[in-house]
Design an enzyme around this catalytic site. Structure first.
Site, mmCIF file in Angstrom:
data_model
loop_
_atom_site.group_PDB
_atom_site.id
_atom_site.type_symbol
_atom_site.label_atom_id
_atom_site.label_comp_id
_atom_site.label_asym_id
_atom_site.label_seq_id
_atom_site.Cartn_x
_atom_site.Cartn_y
_atom_site.Cartn_z
ATOM 1 N N GLU A 151 -0.151 5.395 13.660
ATOM 2 C CA GLU A 151 0.357 6.708 12.698
ATOM 3 C C GLU A 151 0.293 7.862 13.400
ATOM 4 O O GLU A 151 1.016 8.814 13.324
ATOM 5 C CB GLU A 151 -0.509 6.600 11.471
ATOM 6 N N CYS A 202 0.843 -1.160 0.152
ATOM 7 C CA CYS A 202 -0.048 0.116 0.027
ATOM 8 C C CYS A 202 0.823 1.313 0.132
ATOM 9 O O CYS A 202 0.348 2.423 0.158
ATOM 10 C CB CYS A 202 -1.076 -0.170 1.173
ATOM 11 N N PHE A 222 1.945 -3.332 3.999
ATOM 12 C CA PHE A 222 2.299 -4.568 4.400
ATOM 13 C C PHE A 222 3.635 -4.796 4.068
ATOM 14 O O PHE A 222 4.007 -4.704 2.994
ATOM 15 C CB PHE A 222 1.395 -5.708 3.875
#
Lengths: 78, 411
Positions: free
Chosen positions: B317, B166, B399
Site C-alpha cells: 500500500e 474488505c 480479497f
C-alpha cells in the site's frame, strides 16, 4: 374454546411477533389485526405444533385466519 | 455526469469495537485504546483454533434493538440498522425531509449472514426441516443489511449492496457518489456492515495464514506497519454516512461535515488474495479518486490507510501511495485499534477520515513501535498529530483485487 390453548398460543405470538399476549384474543385476525406476516405465521405454527402436540399442515394453516380459528383447530386436533 | 454536482456528508453513524457510536469510537481511537480481546466462544477451544482473539463490539446490538426486531435480523443486519439510525438522526433527517424516490441506500458487506447460515445449518442437521427459520434467507443474504435499512427508510431511488470483500464499505460510498453525481438520488445512506465472528470464518482465515496469533497480548496483536506484525485481527461492526447533493443539503439547512470530492476504483488482475506488491492497481484507484475530485496530489496531506497488519499488504500500500500521491502525506492505520471490520472497515475508516479533516487531527497507528524499514513514508505513531488538512484519501482493498479510494475535502 380452551383458555389454556389461547393462553399458550398468545405466549407464542408474543415471543415470535412481539404482540402483547393480552392483545391476542379470539376474534383477532393474525394478518389484519396483529400485523403478523406469513413468515412469522410459519414460526408460530411450528412452535404451536411442539407446544400442543398437533400437526398443522400448510393447507390447514392457510385457513387459520383468526386466533379463534387456531385455538379451535388445535383443541379439536390435539 | 454534471461536474456542477457536489457531494457532501451530513450524517455519521457507527457501532464498533471501540464504541457504540461515532463519538465514543473517535474518542477511543484518539486515546489509543484497543478494541481487541480474547474470544470466549466455546468453539474456539472446541476446534482448538490457532486464533483466540477478535475485535468485538463494545455495545451488543441486541441491547439497543427491541427484542422482536433483533430476532428477525442477522447480526450483520442488526449493526447496519443501528449505525443507519444514528446517521439518519445525525443528519437531521426525518419522515418528510426527502422525497423517498430521491433517496437510496447502499450498504455493503464482505461475508453477509454467516452466523445465520451456520446456526440454521446446525438446526437442520440436529432437528430437521421444521426447526429451520422461515427468515433464514432474508437473514443470510448479503444484501440483507441494505434491504432492511432501505425498507425502514422507504428508500425508493435504489437499494444496493456491493460485495467486494474488505472494500465493500468504501465501494458503497463510491457508489453513493456516482448516484448523486448522475442525478439518480439527492440523498444516499451508504456504508458497510459486518458481523461474522464465528467458527468457519476464523478457521478459514487461519488456514490462509492471514490472521495474527498473538493470543497472549490481544491489545498488541493488530500492529500495521510495525516490524512485529503477523496478520490481521478479525473485527465486527458497521459504519454508515448520509451523503447528499450539496444544494439539497444547504436548502434544508443541514450541517455539513465535509465533502466527498472524488472516488476511484480499480481491480488488480493479479491474485485472488495477495495484493500486487508493486501496488499498481491500488495506485490507479488513488489517482482516479484525485482526478475525479480535481485534487492535485500535492494538496493531499493525509492518507487513512487500509493497512491490515499483514506482512505483505501494508508495504504494498505504501508503494501505491508513493506512486499516486508522493512521499509527503501523513499516514495512519486505524486497524491497529479497530481490528479489521472487513466489509465495514472502509465505511468506518471513511468516517474517521472525515473527522480527521474536520478536527485537524490524525489518530496514531496503535502498536506501531518499530516502523518496517520497507515503509519510507511518515506514519503517525504514539499519539495523535494535529495537522490542517486540505484533502485526505481513504484506501480500501479487498480479497479479489478490489481497490477503492475515497478523496475527502473540508466542508
Amino acid at each position: 374454546m380452551s383458555d389454556n390453548v389461547l393462553t399458550g398460543l398468545a405466549e407464542i405470538v408474543e415471543e415470535v411477533a412481539g404482540v402483547a399476549a393480552d392483545d391476542v384474543t379470539a376474534e383477532k385476525s393474525f394478518v389484519d389485526d396483529l400485523d403478523i406476516d406469513s413468515l412469522s405465521m410459519v414460526e408460530i405454527a411450528v412452535q404451536a405444533e411442539d407446544k400442543f402436540g398437533v400437526k398443522i399442515p400448510d393447507d390447514e394453516l392457510a385457513n387459520l385466519k383468526t386466533v379463534g380459528d387456531a385455538v379451535n383447530y388445535i383443541t379439536s386436533n390435539k | 455526469m454534471s461536474s456542477e454536482v457536489d457531494v457532501v456528508i451530513t450524517g455519521l453513524g457507527a457501532t464498533t469495537p471501540l464504541g457504540g457510536d461515532v463519538t465514543s469510537t473517535w474518542d477511543a481511537l484518539l486515546a489509543g485504546k484497543s478494541g481487541v480481546g480474547r474470544m470466549t466462544h466455546e468453539w474456539v477451544e472446541k476446534y482448538d483454533l490457532p486464533v483466540k482473539i477478535a475485535s468485538q463490539l463494545v455495545v451488543d446490538p441486541t441491547e439497543v434493538l427491541p427484542r422482536v426486531e433483533a430476532r428477525r435480523l442477522d447480526r450483520s443486519e442488526q449493526v447496519a440498522i443501528v449505525a443507519s439510525r444514528q446517521a439518519w438522526a445525525d443528519a437531521g433527517h426525518g419522515d418528510d425531509t426527502v422525497d423517498r424516490q430521491r433517496l437510496a441506500v447502499i450498504i455493503g458487506t464482505g461475508i453477509g449472514g454467516a452466523i445465520t447460515l451456520l446456526t440454521q445449518d446446525d438446526l437442520l442437521e440436529q432437528h430437521g426441516l421444521r426447526k429451520v427459520s422461515p427468515l433464514t434467507v432474508p437473514m443470510l443474504m448479503p444484501n440483507g443489511p441494505a434491504a432492511h435499512v432501505g425498507l425502514e427508510l422507504k428508500a425508493q431511488a435504489g437499494v444496493h449492496a456491493p460485495v467486494s470483500a474488505c472494500a465493500s464499505g468504501a465501494e458503497a460510498i463510491a457508489w453513493a457518489y456516482r448516484m448523486i453525481k448522475s442525478g439518480e438520488a439527492d440523498v444516499v445512506v451508504a456504508g458497510g456492515a459486518e458481523a461474522c465472528i464465528t467458527a468457519i470464518p476464523v478457521a478459514g482465515f487461519s488456514q490462509a495464514r492471514t490472521m495474527s496469533t498473538r493470543n497472549d497480548e490481544p491489545e498488541k496483536a493488530s500492529r500495521p506497519f510495525d516490524t512485529g506484525r503477523d496478520g490481521f485481527v478479525l473485527g465486527e461492526g458497521a459504519g454508515v454516512m448520509v451523503l447528499e447533493r450539496r444544494e439539497f443539503a444547504e436548502a434544508r439547512g443541514a450541517r455539513v461535515y465535509g465533502r466527498l470530492a472524488g472516488i476511484g476504483t480499480s481491480a488488480d488482475g493479479y491474485h485472488i488474495t495477495a495484493p500486487d506488491p508493486e501496488g499498481v492497481g491500488q495506485s490507479r484507484a488513488i489517482a482516479a479518486a484525485l482526478r475525479s475530485g480535481g485534487i492535485d496530489p500535492s494538496d493531499v496531506g493525509h492518507v487513512n490507510c487500509h493497512a491490515t497488519s499483514t506482512p505483505v499488504g501494508d508495504v504494498a500500500e505504501t508503494v501505491a501511495i508513493r506512486k499516486a500521491i508522493g512521499d509527503h502525506p501523513v499516514l495512519t492505520a486505524p486497524k491497529g485499534a479497530l481490528g479489521h471490520l472487513l466489509g465495514a472497515a472502509g465505511a468506518v475508516e471513511a468516517i474517521v477520515t472525515v473527522l480527521s479533516i474536520r478536527d485537524g487531527i490524525v489518530p496514531q497507528t496503535l502498536n506501531l513501535e518499530n516502523l518496517d524499514p520497507a515503509v519510507t513514508l511518515d506514519v503517525v505513531a504514539g499519539e495523535p498529530r494535529k495537522i490542517k488538512l486540505d484533502a485526505a484519501v481513504n484506501d480500501s482493498f479487498g480479497f479479489g483485487g478490489h481497490n477503492v479510494a475515497l478523496a475527502f475535502t473540508p466542508a
